[in-house]
Design an enzyme around this catalytic site. Structure first.
Site, PDB file in Angstrom:
ATOM      1  N   VAL A  11       0.827  -1.211   0.000  1.00  6.80           N
ATOM      2  CA  VAL A  11       0.000   0.000   0.000  1.00  6.80           C
ATOM      3  C   VAL A  11       0.863   1.263   0.000  1.00  6.80           C
ATOM      4  O   VAL A  11       0.687   2.149  -0.832  1.00  6.80           O
ATOM      5  CB  VAL A  11      -0.952  -0.006   1.227  1.00  6.80           C
ATOM      6  CG1 VAL A  11      -1.621   1.350   1.410  1.00  6.80           C
ATOM      7  CG2 VAL A  11      -2.013  -1.084   1.046  1.00  6.80           C
ATOM      8  N   LYS A  35      15.080  -2.620   3.191  1.00  7.96           N
ATOM      9  CA  LYS A  35      14.086  -2.230   2.186  1.00  7.96           C
ATOM     10  C   LYS A  35      14.364  -0.829   1.672  1.00  7.96           C
ATOM     11  O   LYS A  35      14.348  -0.572   0.471  1.00  7.96           O
ATOM     12  CB  LYS A  35      12.694  -2.285   2.862  1.00  7.96           C
ATOM     13  CG  LYS A  35      11.539  -2.334   1.917  1.00  7.96           C
ATOM     14  CD  LYS A  35      10.221  -2.391   2.664  1.00  7.96           C
ATOM     15  CE  LYS A  35       9.591  -3.760   2.616  1.00  7.96           C
ATOM     16  NZ  LYS A  35       8.208  -3.782   3.126  1.00  7.96           N
ATOM     17  N   ARG A 154      -6.022  -3.615  -4.852  1.00 13.11           N
ATOM     18  CA  ARG A 154      -5.828  -5.066  -4.838  1.00 13.11           C
ATOM     19  C   ARG A 154      -4.417  -5.367  -5.300  1.00 13.11           C
ATOM     20  O   ARG A 154      -3.960  -4.767  -6.281  1.00 13.11           O
ATOM     21  CB  ARG A 154      -6.821  -5.753  -5.791  1.00 13.11           C
ATOM     22  CG  ARG A 154      -8.270  -5.568  -5.428  1.00 13.11           C
ATOM     23  CD  ARG A 154      -9.162  -5.793  -6.629  1.00 13.11           C
ATOM     24  NE  ARG A 154      -8.876  -4.819  -7.685  1.00 13.11           N
ATOM     25  CZ  ARG A 154      -9.393  -4.856  -8.911  1.00 13.11           C
ATOM     26  NH1 ARG A 154     -10.226  -5.816  -9.243  1.00 13.11           N
ATOM     27  NH2 ARG A 154      -9.094  -3.932  -9.809  1.00 13.11           N
ATOM     28  N   CYS A 260      -5.408  -9.621   3.572  1.00 16.53           N
ATOM     29  CA  CYS A 260      -6.524  -8.753   3.975  1.00 16.53           C
ATOM     30  C   CYS A 260      -7.781  -9.497   4.419  1.00 16.53           C
ATOM     31  O   CYS A 260      -8.197  -9.378   5.573  1.00 16.53           O
ATOM     32  CB  CYS A 260      -6.868  -7.791   2.849  1.00 16.53           C
ATOM     33  SG  CYS A 260      -5.575  -6.578   2.582  1.00 16.53           S
ATOM     34  N   LYS A 320      -2.868 -15.194  -4.723  1.00 25.24           N
ATOM     35  CA  LYS A 320      -3.635 -14.974  -5.961  1.00 25.24           C
ATOM     36  C   LYS A 320      -2.650 -14.662  -7.070  1.00 25.24           C
ATOM     37  O   LYS A 320      -1.467 -14.418  -6.790  1.00 25.24           O
ATOM     38  CB  LYS A 320      -4.676 -13.882  -5.779  1.00 25.24           C
ATOM     39  CG  LYS A 320      -4.128 -12.490  -5.595  1.00 25.24           C
ATOM     40  CD  LYS A 320      -5.275 -11.520  -5.653  1.00 25.24           C
ATOM     41  CE  LYS A 320      -4.802 -10.097  -5.573  1.00 25.24           C
ATOM     42  NZ  LYS A 320      -5.848  -9.126  -5.693  1.00 25.24           N
TER      43      LYS A 320
HETATM   44  P1  NAD Z   1       3.086  -4.587   4.522  1.00 24.84           P
HETATM   45  O1  NAD Z   1       3.202  -5.473   5.693  1.00 24.84           O
HETATM   46  O2  NAD Z   1       3.427  -5.092   3.162  1.00 24.84           O
HETATM   47  O3  NAD Z   1       3.985  -3.284   4.774  1.00 24.84           O
HETATM   48  C1  NAD Z   1       4.014  -2.578   5.972  1.00 24.84           C
HETATM   49  C2  NAD Z   1       5.331  -1.811   6.039  1.00 24.84           C
HETATM   50  O4  NAD Z   1       5.327  -0.951   7.173  1.00 24.84           O
HETATM   51  C3  NAD Z   1       6.557  -2.717   6.196  1.00 24.84           C
HETATM   52  O5  NAD Z   1       7.513  -2.402   5.197  1.00 24.84           O
HETATM   53  C4  NAD Z   1       7.093  -2.351   7.592  1.00 24.84           C
HETATM   54  O6  NAD Z   1       8.501  -2.455   7.704  1.00 24.84           O
HETATM   55  C5  NAD Z   1       6.626  -0.917   7.729  1.00 24.84           C
HETATM   56  N1  NAD Z   1       6.538  -0.431   9.112  1.00 24.84           N
HETATM   57  C6  NAD Z   1       6.071  -1.057  10.207  1.00 24.84           C
HETATM   58  N2  NAD Z   1       6.116  -0.248  11.274  1.00 24.84           N
HETATM   59  C7  NAD Z   1       6.645   0.928  10.848  1.00 24.84           C
HETATM   60  C8  NAD Z   1       6.928   2.173  11.485  1.00 24.84           C
HETATM   61  N3  NAD Z   1       6.670   2.380  12.776  1.00 24.84           N
HETATM   62  N4  NAD Z   1       7.465   3.163  10.744  1.00 24.84           N
HETATM   63  C9  NAD Z   1       7.726   2.990   9.439  1.00 24.84           C
HETATM   64  N5  NAD Z   1       7.467   1.834   8.772  1.00 24.84           N
HETATM   65  C10 NAD Z   1       6.922   0.832   9.464  1.00 24.84           C
HETATM   66  O7  NAD Z   1       1.613  -4.031   4.539  1.00 24.84           O
HETATM   67  P2  NAD Z   1       0.610  -3.721   3.320  1.00 24.84           P
HETATM   68  O8  NAD Z   1       0.173  -4.975   2.676  1.00 24.84           O
HETATM   69  O9  NAD Z   1       1.158  -2.626   2.488  1.00 24.84           O
HETATM   70  O10 NAD Z   1      -0.638  -3.186   4.152  1.00 24.84           O
HETATM   71  C11 NAD Z   1      -0.579  -1.970   4.879  1.00 24.84           C
HETATM   72  C12 NAD Z   1      -1.958  -1.659   5.425  1.00 24.84           C
HETATM   73  O11 NAD Z   1      -2.887  -1.469   4.353  1.00 24.84           O
HETATM   74  C13 NAD Z   1      -2.564  -2.788   6.278  1.00 24.84           C
HETATM   75  O12 NAD Z   1      -3.351  -2.212   7.277  1.00 24.84           O
HETATM   76  C14 NAD Z   1      -3.438  -3.535   5.298  1.00 24.84           C
HETATM   77  O13 NAD Z   1      -4.490  -4.216   5.935  1.00 24.84           O
HETATM   78  C15 NAD Z   1      -3.955  -2.400   4.453  1.00 24.84           C
HETATM   79  N6  NAD Z   1      -4.332  -2.783   3.090  1.00 24.84           N
HETATM   80  C16 NAD Z   1      -3.566  -3.690   2.411  1.00 24.84           C
HETATM   81  C17 NAD Z   1      -3.914  -4.018   1.099  1.00 24.84           C
HETATM   82  C18 NAD Z   1      -3.104  -5.027   0.341  1.00 24.84           C
HETATM   83  O14 NAD Z   1      -3.602  -5.521  -0.676  1.00 24.84           O
HETATM   84  N7  NAD Z   1      -1.904  -5.372   0.761  1.00 24.84           N
HETATM   85  C19 NAD Z   1      -5.040  -3.435   0.503  1.00 24.84           C
HETATM   86  C20 NAD Z   1      -5.768  -2.493   1.216  1.00 24.84           C
HETATM   87  C21 NAD Z   1      -5.412  -2.168   2.518  1.00 24.84           C
END
Ligand code: NAD
Length: 436
Positions: A11, A35, A154, A260, A320
């Protein structure tokens, strides 16, 4: 505008990249040094179609930078997006520790008015929590607003979904801050909904829970189709023509996985419980979903006369197609069950093998579907990657010890595969295909 994005997952990275492509100056922050340093060198930490090009272009033009220094990033930005992970706890509740840590780092750095936007998926009331944390930890007496702007992208189509979202939901505490977000999103020219913060938080969970419900519904109908000798793919088609129902999310299969749906539905159930409401409908959605893989294993065991010593090949590992994400992938559940029954497991996935290897190193990873097929007693189509449609299935059949095909996504034609000499098992496909 000067924007800061905290959290560089699917995201955060997509959001930051697209905002920079729209002409904003974006500073992306993550606690993961590896990263950040990879991204600073133009190396992508995730596979997401089309994202690399946008990241490279904007990094080159200086509009997109990556850092671990959250304080500097917050100070230089007017709008700060929280995009950190919100994984589930064992209890099913959402672990908000990453959101809390992000809120604290914002509070410590704030030296002028900031708009803090929560994009992470969080239970209703988390906006209030973020506000309290910032109030408690802020070093300077500066004003700020907390907005909820849930994300609906997505994986696999994240860039497209970010550029052309079905809607942008802005849960704002006042009109001025809502206008600021409207201004940021205006160039996309997409439908926008301004709400209060709680409603915005609720929209995200209600949407994901509804989509998960559609999947479990059609899976339950698939089970019924098996009993009634009807074909669920035709039933779904007939239902989907009705615009009130729609065609999407009506594919019977192994159930929903990913980072999710499973966690968001669980979290919604827990949130409801916390508010005194027993969301039994969603508990059933989860229960149907949990039943999918055991059902496959039962059928496989019966067909192969036990699984001990048998070789089972998996086509696809990611949760997926078009992603390398292995979180809550159905393949993991299947592999766990197969290994516990002493089967040998081979697998191939176009993008997710590196991530899978870290989670389940004990299976054999192959370089192609053909290698998976060699000597296999059965194949399971787990993820419907397009390249699996284009396989030379005669070659696959000839390489197998016994040509048994479990189609976990109703991806292939039962007639064609049966004619080719496969023992084909689909899901809820009536008299034409052998059933699970
Ligand atoms: P992810 O786990 O891929 O990435 C999260 C990132 O945040 C990681 O790189 C982590 O190192 C970083 N992080 C953690 N704590 C931190 C901090 N204090 N400061 C800076 N960076 C920090 O997560 P994602 O899949 O991108 O999802 C993020 C959010 O969006 C979640 O709440 C998820 O439910 C929501 N979301 C995800 C999707 C999806 O398809 N992946 C879609 C819609 C919503």
């Amino acid at each position: 505008m000067n924007i800061c994005v905290i959290g560089l997952g699917y995201v955060g990275l997509t959001t930051g990249a697209v905002f920079s492509d729209l002409g904003n100056d974006v500073i992306c922050v993550d606690v993961d040094e590896e990263k950040v340093s990879a991204l600073a060198q133009g190396i992508m930490p995730i596979y997401e179609p089309g994202l690399r090009e946008i990241v490279l272009r904007n990094r080159q033009e200086g509009r997109l930078v990556f850092t671990t220094d959250s304080e500097e990033a917050v100070r230089r930005s007017e709008i700060i997006f929280i995009c950190v992970g919100t994984p589930p706890r064992d209890s099913g509740e959402t672990d908000l520790s990453q959101v809390e840590a992000a809120a604290q780092s914002i509070a410590r750095a704030m030296d002028s008015y900031k708009v803090v936007v929560n994009k992470s998926t969080v239970p209703v009331g988390t906006g209030d929590l973020v506000r309290q944390i910032i109030d408690r930890h802020k070093v300077k007496e500066v004003a700020f607003d907390v907005v909820s702007n849930p994300e609906f992208l997505r994986e696999g189509t994240a860039v497209q979904d970010t550029i052309e979202p079905d809607r942008v939901v802005i849960g704002a505490p006042n009109k001025q801050v809502a206008m600021k977000l409207l201004e940021l999103y205006a160039t996309l020219e997409r439908p926008m909904l301004i709400t209060d913060v709680h409603s915005a938080e609720m929209i995200k969970y209600a949407s994901n829970a509804f989509l998960a419900m559609k999947i479990s519904f059609i899976n339950a109908v698939a089970d019924l189709c098996e009993l009634a000798e009807a074909d669920v793919t035709v039933v779904a088609k007939g239902m989907g023509y009705d615009h009130r129902i729609g065609r999407e999310f009506l594919a019977a299969g192994l159930g929903f996985g990913g980072s999710c749906f499973p966690k968001d539905v669980e979290s919604f159930v827990r949130t409801a419980e916390g508010l005194g409401y027993d969301f039994r409908m969603l508990k059933e959605v989860l229960s149907v979903n949990w039943g999918r893989v055991p059902q496959l294993l039962t059928r496989m065991e019966r067909e192969l006369g036990g699984l001990s010593g048998k070789t089972v090949g998996l086509l696809g590992l990611s949760f997926k197609p078009n992603t390398d994400d292995m979180r809550e992938a159905k393949s993991l559940e299947i592999i766990g069950e197969l290994l516990s029954r002493q089967a040998d497991v081979k697998a191939y996935d176009p993008q997710a093998m590196e991530n899978a290897r870290r989670l389940v190193p004990q299976i054999k990873y192959c370089s192609s579907a053909y290698e998976v097929a060699e000597g296999a007693d059965a194949l399971v189509l787990v993820t419907e990657w397009r390249e699996f449609k284009l396989l030379n299935m005669e070659r696959i059949r000839d390489a197998m010890r016994s040509p048994v095909l479990f189609d976990g996504r109703n991806f292939y034609s039962p007639e064609k595969k049966t004619r080719m000499g496969f023992k084909y098992y689909g899901i809820g496909r009536g008299a034409e295909g052998t059933q699970w």
